[in-house]
Design a protein around this motif. Structure first.
Motif, PDB file in Angstrom:
ATOM      1  N   UNK A  45      34.314 -12.409   9.756  1.00  0.00           N
ATOM      2  CA  UNK A  45      34.166 -11.909  11.128  1.00  0.00           C
ATOM      3  C   UNK A  45      32.710 -11.564  11.413  1.00  0.00           C
ATOM      4  N   UNK A  46      32.230 -11.971  12.586  1.00  0.00           N
ATOM      5  CA  UNK A  46      30.868 -11.609  12.972  1.00  0.00           C
ATOM      6  C   UNK A  46      30.919 -10.265  13.700  1.00  0.00           C
ATOM      7  N   UNK A  47      29.887  -9.453  13.449  1.00  0.00           N
ATOM      8  CA  UNK A  47      29.906  -8.085  13.996  1.00  0.00           C
ATOM      9  C   UNK A  47      29.852  -8.100  15.521  1.00  0.00           C
ATOM     10  N   UNK A  48      28.976  -8.923  16.061  1.00  0.00           N
ATOM     11  CA  UNK A  48      28.783  -8.898  17.511  1.00  0.00           C
ATOM     12  C   UNK A  48      29.843  -9.751  18.211  1.00  0.00           C
ATOM     13  N   UNK A  49      29.976 -10.997  17.772  1.00  0.00           N
ATOM     14  CA  UNK A  49      30.901 -11.912  18.450  1.00  0.00           C
ATOM     15  C   UNK A  49      32.364 -11.534  18.264  1.00  0.00           C
ATOM     16  N   UNK A  50      32.780 -11.279  17.031  1.00  0.00           N
ATOM     17  CA  UNK A  50      34.202 -11.028  16.765  1.00  0.00           C
ATOM     18  C   UNK A  50      34.586  -9.557  16.911  1.00  0.00           C
ATOM     19  N   UNK A  51      33.699  -8.672  16.497  1.00  0.00           N
ATOM     20  CA  UNK A  51      34.085  -7.249  16.462  1.00  0.00           C
ATOM     21  C   UNK A  51      33.479  -6.444  17.609  1.00  0.00           C
ATOM     22  N   UNK A  52      32.703  -7.107  18.458  1.00  0.00           N
ATOM     23  CA  UNK A  52      32.213  -6.440  19.669  1.00  0.00           C
ATOM     24  C   UNK A  52      31.156  -5.376  19.435  1.00  0.00           C
ATOM     25  N   UNK A  53      30.430  -5.461  18.328  1.00  0.00           N
ATOM     26  CA  UNK A  53      29.401  -4.449  18.068  1.00  0.00           C
ATOM     27  C   UNK A  53      28.230  -4.609  19.033  1.00  0.00           C
ATOM     28  N   UNK A  54      27.648  -3.485  19.408  1.00  0.00           N
ATOM     29  CA  UNK A  54      26.421  -3.501  20.212  1.00  0.00           C
ATOM     30  C   UNK A  54      25.295  -2.917  19.369  1.00  0.00           C
ATOM     31  N   UNK A  55      24.077  -3.031  19.876  1.00  0.00           N
ATOM     32  CA  UNK A  55      22.932  -2.608  19.066  1.00  0.00           C
ATOM     33  C   UNK A  55      23.069  -1.162  18.592  1.00  0.00           C
ATOM     34  N   UNK A  56      23.574  -0.305  19.461  1.00  0.00           N
ATOM     35  CA  UNK A  56      23.756   1.106  19.116  1.00  0.00           C
ATOM     36  C   UNK A  56      24.665   1.262  17.897  1.00  0.00           C
ATOM     37  N   UNK A  57      25.644   0.369  17.792  1.00  0.00           N
ATOM     38  CA  UNK A  57      26.616   0.495  16.706  1.00  0.00           C
ATOM     39  C   UNK A  57      25.979   0.273  15.337  1.00  0.00           C
ATOM     40  N   UNK A  58      24.882  -0.505  15.291  1.00  0.00           N
ATOM     41  CA  UNK A  58      24.280  -0.789  13.994  1.00  0.00           C
ATOM     42  C   UNK A  58      23.791   0.491  13.314  1.00  0.00           C
ATOM     43  N   UNK A  59      23.231   1.384  14.092  1.00  0.00           N
ATOM     44  CA  UNK A  59      22.764   2.641  13.505  1.00  0.00           C
ATOM     45  C   UNK A  59      23.959   3.451  12.986  1.00  0.00           C
ATOM     46  N   UNK A  60      25.024   3.485  13.778  1.00  0.00           N
ATOM     47  CA  UNK A  60      26.236   4.198  13.377  1.00  0.00           C
ATOM     48  C   UNK A  60      26.806   3.603  12.078  1.00  0.00           C
ATOM     49  N   UNK A  61      26.809   2.269  11.988  1.00  0.00           N
ATOM     50  CA  UNK A  61      27.329   1.596  10.790  1.00  0.00           C
ATOM     51  C   UNK A  61      26.468   1.961   9.571  1.00  0.00           C
ATOM     52  N   UNK A  62      25.149   1.976   9.762  1.00  0.00           N
ATOM     53  CA  UNK A  62      24.249   2.335   8.652  1.00  0.00           C
ATOM     54  C   UNK A  62      24.532   3.759   8.174  1.00  0.00           C
ATOM     55  N   UNK A  63      24.679   4.694   9.117  1.00  0.00           N
ATOM     56  CA  UNK A  63      24.992   6.082   8.738  1.00  0.00           C
ATOM     57  C   UNK A  63      26.270   6.143   7.905  1.00  0.00           C
ATOM     58  N   UNK A  64      27.280   5.426   8.367  1.00  0.00           N
ATOM     59  CA  UNK A  64      28.585   5.503   7.690  1.00  0.00           C
ATOM     60  C   UNK A  64      28.553   4.836   6.312  1.00  0.00           C
ATOM     61  N   UNK A  65      27.847   3.715   6.217  1.00  0.00           N
ATOM     62  CA  UNK A  65      27.748   3.042   4.909  1.00  0.00           C
ATOM     63  C   UNK A  65      27.017   3.938   3.912  1.00  0.00           C
ATOM     64  N   UNK A  66      25.958   4.577   4.376  1.00  0.00           N
ATOM     65  CA  UNK A  66      25.205   5.455   3.480  1.00  0.00           C
ATOM     66  C   UNK A  66      26.106   6.558   2.936  1.00  0.00           C
ATOM     67  N   UNK A  67      26.915   7.095   3.825  1.00  0.00           N
ATOM     68  CA  UNK A  67      27.795   8.197   3.429  1.00  0.00           C
ATOM     69  C   UNK A  67      28.932   7.688   2.534  1.00  0.00           C
ATOM     70  N   UNK A  68      29.576   6.612   2.957  1.00  0.00           N
ATOM     71  CA  UNK A  68      30.754   6.144   2.234  1.00  0.00           C
ATOM     72  C   UNK A  68      30.432   5.596   0.849  1.00  0.00           C
ATOM     73  N   UNK A  69      29.224   5.022   0.710  1.00  0.00           N
ATOM     74  CA  UNK A  69      28.867   4.434  -0.588  1.00  0.00           C
ATOM     75  C   UNK A  69      27.811   5.252  -1.323  1.00  0.00           C
ATOM     76  N   UNK A  70      27.362   6.323  -0.704  1.00  0.00           N
ATOM     77  CA  UNK A  70      26.316   7.155  -1.288  1.00  0.00           C
ATOM     78  C   UNK A  70      25.080   6.313  -1.656  1.00  0.00           C
ATOM     79  N   UNK A  71      24.612   5.553  -0.688  1.00  0.00           N
ATOM     80  CA  UNK A  71      23.416   4.742  -0.886  1.00  0.00           C
ATOM     81  C   UNK A  71      22.421   5.056   0.233  1.00  0.00           C
ATOM     82  N   UNK A  72      21.198   4.608   0.050  1.00  0.00           N
ATOM     83  CA  UNK A  72      20.185   4.753   1.105  1.00  0.00           C
ATOM     84  C   UNK A  72      19.871   3.366   1.651  1.00  0.00           C
ATOM     85  N   UNK A  73      19.840   3.267   2.950  1.00  0.00           N
ATOM     86  CA  UNK A  73      19.540   1.976   3.576  1.00  0.00           C
ATOM     87  C   UNK A  73      18.320   2.164   4.480  1.00  0.00           C
TER      88      UNK A  73
END
Lengths: 128, 164
Positions: free
Chosen positions: A30-58
Protein backbone atom coordinates in the motif's frame (compact mmCIF):
# COMPACT_ATOMS: atom_id res chain seq x y z
CA UNK A 1 15.52 -8.00 17.03
CA UNK A 2 11.83 -8.53 16.21
CA UNK A 3 10.87 -10.64 13.20
CA UNK A 4 9.70 -8.96 10.00
CA UNK A 5 6.13 -10.07 10.82
CA UNK A 6 6.35 -8.37 14.19
CA UNK A 7 7.72 -5.22 12.61
CA UNK A 8 4.95 -5.23 10.01
CA UNK A 9 2.26 -5.65 12.67
CA UNK A 10 3.61 -2.71 14.66
CA UNK A 11 3.93 -0.54 11.56
CA UNK A 12 0.38 -1.50 10.64
CA UNK A 13 -0.85 -0.48 14.08
CA UNK A 14 1.11 2.79 13.81
CA UNK A 15 -0.51 3.67 10.49
CA UNK A 16 -3.98 2.70 11.67
CA UNK A 17 -3.55 5.16 14.56
CA UNK A 18 -1.96 7.93 12.51
CA UNK A 19 -4.17 7.77 9.43
CA UNK A 20 -7.44 6.41 10.77
CA UNK A 21 -7.47 3.58 8.21
CA UNK A 22 -8.56 -0.02 8.74
CA UNK A 23 -5.83 -2.56 9.41
CA UNK A 24 -6.71 -4.60 6.32
CA UNK A 25 -5.96 -1.55 4.17
CA UNK A 26 -2.40 -1.46 5.47
CA UNK A 27 -0.80 -4.06 3.21
CA UNK A 28 2.95 -4.12 2.50
CA UNK A 29 2.46 -2.75 -1.00
CA UNK A 30 0.00 0.00 0.00
CA UNK A 31 1.23 3.48 -0.84
CA UNK A 32 0.93 6.02 1.97
CA UNK A 33 -0.45 8.86 -0.10
CA UNK A 34 -2.35 7.10 -2.89
CA UNK A 35 -3.81 4.13 -1.00
CA UNK A 36 -3.90 5.31 2.61
CA UNK A 37 -4.68 8.98 2.03
CA UNK A 38 -1.72 10.38 3.96
CA UNK A 39 -0.99 14.09 3.69
CA UNK A 40 2.28 15.86 4.34
CA UNK A 41 1.26 16.65 7.92
CA UNK A 42 0.76 12.95 8.58
CA UNK A 43 4.41 12.16 7.89
CA UNK A 44 5.53 13.99 11.01
CA UNK A 45 2.85 12.20 13.05
CA UNK A 46 3.99 8.83 11.63
CA UNK A 47 7.62 9.61 12.53
CA UNK A 48 6.63 10.49 16.11
CA UNK A 49 4.69 7.26 16.48
CA UNK A 50 7.38 5.05 14.95
CA UNK A 51 9.98 6.54 17.26
CA UNK A 52 7.80 5.79 20.24
CA UNK A 53 6.57 2.36 19.18
CA UNK A 54 10.00 1.05 18.20
CA UNK A 55 12.10 3.15 20.56
CA UNK A 56 14.25 4.46 17.72
CA UNK A 57 15.37 7.91 16.58
CA UNK A 58 14.51 9.05 13.09
CA UNK A 59 16.41 12.21 12.12
CA UNK A 60 14.67 14.71 9.90
CA UNK A 61 14.41 13.67 6.27
CA UNK A 62 15.75 10.14 6.71
CA UNK A 63 12.50 8.22 6.43
CA UNK A 64 10.63 10.78 4.36
CA UNK A 65 13.17 12.87 2.42
CA UNK A 66 11.97 16.37 1.64
CA UNK A 67 11.99 18.22 -1.68
CA UNK A 68 12.64 15.13 -3.75
CA UNK A 69 12.95 16.09 -7.38
CA UNK A 70 11.49 19.54 -6.89
CA UNK A 71 11.43 21.80 -9.94
CA UNK A 72 14.73 23.46 -9.05
CA UNK A 73 16.54 20.26 -8.05
CA UNK A 74 18.05 19.77 -11.50
CA UNK A 75 16.88 16.15 -11.42
CA UNK A 76 13.77 16.63 -13.50
CA UNK A 77 13.39 16.94 -17.27
CA UNK A 78 10.11 16.81 -19.21
CA UNK A 79 8.18 15.70 -16.15
CA UNK A 80 10.49 12.76 -15.60
CA UNK A 81 13.23 12.13 -13.09
CA UNK A 82 16.63 12.08 -14.77
CA UNK A 83 19.21 9.30 -14.40
CA UNK A 84 21.08 11.43 -11.89
CA UNK A 85 17.84 12.00 -10.03
CA UNK A 86 17.17 8.27 -9.85
CA UNK A 87 20.67 7.74 -8.48
CA UNK A 88 19.87 10.32 -5.84
CA UNK A 89 16.60 8.56 -4.99
CA UNK A 90 18.49 5.29 -4.52
CA UNK A 91 20.85 7.02 -2.15
CA UNK A 92 18.22 8.88 -0.15
CA UNK A 93 15.63 6.11 -0.11
CA UNK A 94 17.57 2.85 0.08
CA UNK A 95 14.50 1.00 1.32
CA UNK A 96 12.16 2.06 -1.46
CA UNK A 97 11.51 0.13 -4.65
CA UNK A 98 13.40 2.52 -6.92
CA UNK A 99 13.92 -0.22 -9.55
CA UNK A 100 10.21 -0.35 -10.37
CA UNK A 101 10.01 3.42 -10.34
CA UNK A 102 12.94 3.73 -12.74
CA UNK A 103 10.98 1.87 -15.44
CA UNK A 104 8.55 4.79 -15.68
CA UNK A 105 10.17 7.65 -13.77
CA UNK A 106 7.39 10.23 -13.96
CA UNK A 107 7.66 12.85 -11.26
CA UNK A 108 4.05 12.26 -10.25
CA UNK A 109 4.95 8.67 -9.37
CA UNK A 110 7.57 9.64 -6.79
CA UNK A 111 4.97 9.60 -4.06
CA UNK A 112 4.36 5.91 -4.80
CA UNK A 113 7.84 5.17 -3.43
CA UNK A 114 6.44 5.78 0.04
CA UNK A 115 4.95 2.39 0.85
CA UNK A 116 4.24 0.40 3.99
CA UNK A 117 7.00 -2.03 2.98
CA UNK A 118 9.49 0.85 2.74
CA UNK A 119 8.71 1.85 6.32
CA UNK A 120 9.08 -1.77 7.52
CA UNK A 121 12.50 -2.09 5.85
CA UNK A 122 13.60 1.27 7.23
CA UNK A 123 12.61 0.25 10.75
CA UNK A 124 14.27 -3.17 10.40
CA UNK A 125 17.53 -1.49 9.35
CA UNK A 126 17.29 0.84 12.36
CA UNK A 127 16.75 -2.03 14.76
CA UNK A 128 19.81 -3.97 13.60
CA UNK B 1 -11.34 40.26 19.68
CA UNK B 2 -8.45 38.06 20.66
CA UNK B 3 -8.73 34.36 20.15
CA UNK B 4 -8.05 33.25 23.72
CA UNK B 5 -9.67 30.01 24.76
CA UNK B 6 -7.88 29.63 28.05
CA UNK B 7 -8.23 32.15 30.86
CA UNK B 8 -4.96 31.57 32.65
CA UNK B 9 -2.19 29.11 33.25
CA UNK B 10 -1.93 27.53 36.67
CA UNK B 11 1.18 25.44 36.10
CA UNK B 12 3.99 25.62 33.61
CA UNK B 13 6.80 23.14 33.75
CA UNK B 14 9.02 24.03 30.81
CA UNK B 15 9.38 21.24 28.28
CA UNK B 16 7.10 18.93 30.20
CA UNK B 17 3.64 20.02 31.22
CA UNK B 18 1.29 22.98 31.19
CA UNK B 19 -2.04 23.31 32.95
CA UNK B 20 -4.57 26.00 32.24
CA UNK B 21 -8.06 27.02 33.22
CA UNK B 22 -11.08 27.85 31.12
CA UNK B 23 -14.06 29.19 33.03
CA UNK B 24 -17.26 28.54 31.13
CA UNK B 25 -19.69 31.44 31.45
CA UNK B 26 -23.22 32.03 30.25
CA UNK B 27 -22.01 35.50 29.26
CA UNK B 28 -20.35 33.85 26.25
CA UNK B 29 -22.83 34.50 23.52
CA UNK B 30 -22.20 31.37 21.52
CA UNK B 31 -23.52 29.28 24.40
CA UNK B 32 -26.98 30.80 23.85
CA UNK B 33 -27.15 29.06 20.50
CA UNK B 34 -25.13 26.01 21.44
CA UNK B 35 -27.69 24.85 22.25
CA UNK B 36 -30.89 26.79 22.96
CA UNK B 37 -31.99 25.70 26.42
CA UNK B 38 -28.96 23.45 26.76
CA UNK B 39 -25.77 25.52 26.89
CA UNK B 40 -22.59 23.47 26.57
CA UNK B 41 -19.05 24.47 25.65
CA UNK B 42 -18.56 23.57 21.96
CA UNK B 43 -16.12 20.73 21.43
CA UNK B 44 -14.30 22.67 18.71
CA UNK B 45 -13.49 25.47 21.15
CA UNK B 46 -12.34 22.95 23.71
CA UNK B 47 -9.91 21.63 21.09
CA UNK B 48 -8.70 25.21 20.58
CA UNK B 49 -8.14 25.58 24.34
CA UNK B 50 -6.25 22.30 24.43
CA UNK B 51 -4.19 23.38 21.42
CA UNK B 52 -3.37 26.75 22.97
CA UNK B 53 -2.26 25.07 26.18
CA UNK B 54 -0.09 22.56 24.31
CA UNK B 55 1.05 25.00 21.62
CA UNK B 56 2.50 27.43 24.13
CA UNK B 57 4.16 24.55 25.94
CA UNK B 58 5.87 23.53 22.70
CA UNK B 59 6.67 27.11 21.65
CA UNK B 60 8.22 27.98 24.98
CA UNK B 61 10.37 24.86 24.86
CA UNK B 62 12.20 26.41 21.88
CA UNK B 63 12.06 29.95 23.33
CA UNK B 64 9.46 30.85 20.67
CA UNK B 65 12.01 30.58 17.87
CA UNK B 66 9.44 28.85 15.67
CA UNK B 67 5.96 29.65 14.50
CA UNK B 68 3.94 26.86 16.04
CA UNK B 69 0.89 25.91 14.01
CA UNK B 70 -1.81 23.41 14.88
CA UNK B 71 -1.42 20.73 12.21
CA UNK B 72 -3.48 17.73 13.15
CA UNK B 73 -5.68 16.29 15.84
CA UNK B 74 -5.11 12.55 15.38
CA UNK B 75 -7.42 11.67 18.23
CA UNK B 76 -10.01 13.43 20.34
CA UNK B 77 -12.71 11.92 22.51
CA UNK B 78 -15.46 13.80 24.29
CA UNK B 79 -16.59 12.01 27.41
CA UNK B 80 -19.02 14.49 28.95
CA UNK B 81 -20.21 18.12 28.89
CA UNK B 82 -18.82 21.37 30.20
CA UNK B 83 -21.62 23.76 31.14
CA UNK B 84 -21.80 27.41 32.35
CA UNK B 85 -20.28 27.60 35.81
CA UNK B 86 -17.90 24.75 35.12
CA UNK B 87 -14.18 25.31 35.33
CA UNK B 88 -12.29 23.27 32.78
CA UNK B 89 -8.69 22.42 33.52
CA UNK B 90 -6.58 21.55 30.50
CA UNK B 91 -3.46 19.51 31.19
CA UNK B 92 -1.03 19.22 28.29
CA UNK B 93 1.96 16.89 28.36
CA UNK B 94 4.69 17.37 25.79
CA UNK B 95 5.29 14.08 23.98
CA UNK B 96 7.60 15.11 21.15
CA UNK B 97 9.51 18.27 20.40
CA UNK B 98 11.86 18.59 17.46
CA UNK B 99 12.83 21.09 14.81
CA UNK B 100 9.97 20.12 12.49
CA UNK B 101 7.25 20.28 15.13
CA UNK B 102 5.92 18.48 18.15
CA UNK B 103 3.03 16.68 19.74
CA UNK B 104 1.13 16.77 23.01
CA UNK B 105 -1.49 14.76 24.81
CA UNK B 106 -4.10 16.85 26.58
CA UNK B 107 -6.95 16.18 28.98
CA UNK B 108 -9.86 18.46 29.81
CA UNK B 109 -11.38 17.91 33.22
CA UNK B 110 -14.03 19.54 35.37
CA UNK B 111 -13.07 18.54 38.87
CA UNK B 112 -12.37 14.83 38.64
CA UNK B 113 -14.68 14.39 35.70
CA UNK B 114 -12.97 13.77 32.37
CA UNK B 115 -14.61 15.93 29.70
CA UNK B 116 -12.27 15.29 26.78
CA UNK B 117 -8.86 13.97 25.89
CA UNK B 118 -6.85 14.47 22.75
CA UNK B 119 -3.59 14.06 20.92
CA UNK B 120 -2.47 17.14 19.01
CA UNK B 121 0.34 17.53 16.48
CA UNK B 122 1.94 20.89 15.70
CA UNK B 123 4.34 21.90 12.94
CA UNK B 124 6.92 24.65 12.94
CA UNK B 125 6.87 27.06 10.04
CA UNK B 126 9.82 29.33 9.46
CA UNK B 127 9.09 33.04 9.26
CA UNK B 128 9.81 33.14 5.52
CA UNK B 129 7.53 30.20 4.71
CA UNK B 130 4.97 31.37 2.14
CA UNK B 131 2.31 29.33 3.91
CA UNK B 132 2.72 31.47 7.00
CA UNK B 133 1.59 34.64 5.28
CA UNK B 134 -1.75 33.02 4.58
CA UNK B 135 -2.45 32.48 8.25
CA UNK B 136 -3.98 34.97 10.65
CA UNK B 137 -0.82 35.19 12.70
CA UNK B 138 -2.26 37.19 15.55
CA UNK B 139 -4.68 34.48 16.40
CA UNK B 140 -3.44 31.20 15.02
CA UNK B 141 0.26 31.11 15.79
CA UNK B 142 1.06 30.00 19.33
CA UNK B 143 3.59 32.62 20.15
CA UNK B 144 4.87 34.87 22.82
CA UNK B 145 1.87 37.19 22.66
CA UNK B 146 -0.26 34.43 24.12
CA UNK B 147 2.06 34.37 27.09
CA UNK B 148 0.35 37.31 28.71
CA UNK B 149 -2.09 34.77 30.06
CA UNK B 150 0.80 32.86 31.53
CA UNK B 151 0.74 33.95 35.13
CA UNK B 152 2.37 30.99 36.78
CA UNK B 153 5.44 29.27 35.54
CA UNK B 154 8.70 27.55 36.07
CA UNK B 155 11.71 28.32 33.95
CA UNK B 156 14.24 25.70 33.01
CA UNK B 157 16.06 26.11 36.28
CA UNK B 158 12.93 25.22 38.25
CA UNK B 159 12.65 28.65 39.85
CA UNK B 160 9.48 30.70 39.63
CA UNK B 161 9.00 32.49 36.34
CA UNK B 162 8.93 36.23 36.67
CA UNK B 163 7.44 36.77 33.21
CA UNK B 164 3.91 38.14 33.13
Amino acid sequence: MPSSEEIFEKVQETLVDALGVDDDEVTPSATLIGDLGAESIDFLDIVFRLEKNFDIKIPRGELFPENLASADSGFVADGKVTTDGIAQLREKMPHADVDSFAKDPQVSRIQDLFTVDMICKFVAARLK
Amino acid sequence: MRWYWVDKFIEFDSGKRARSIKNVSLAEEHLHDHFPGFPVMPGSLMIEGMAQTGGILLGEHFQFRYNVILAKVPKVTFHSWACPGDQIIYTADLQDARVEGGSVTVTAKVGDRLVADAEIVFVHLSSDDPQLSRIDQKNFVFRMNLLDILTVGKVDTGSADSAP
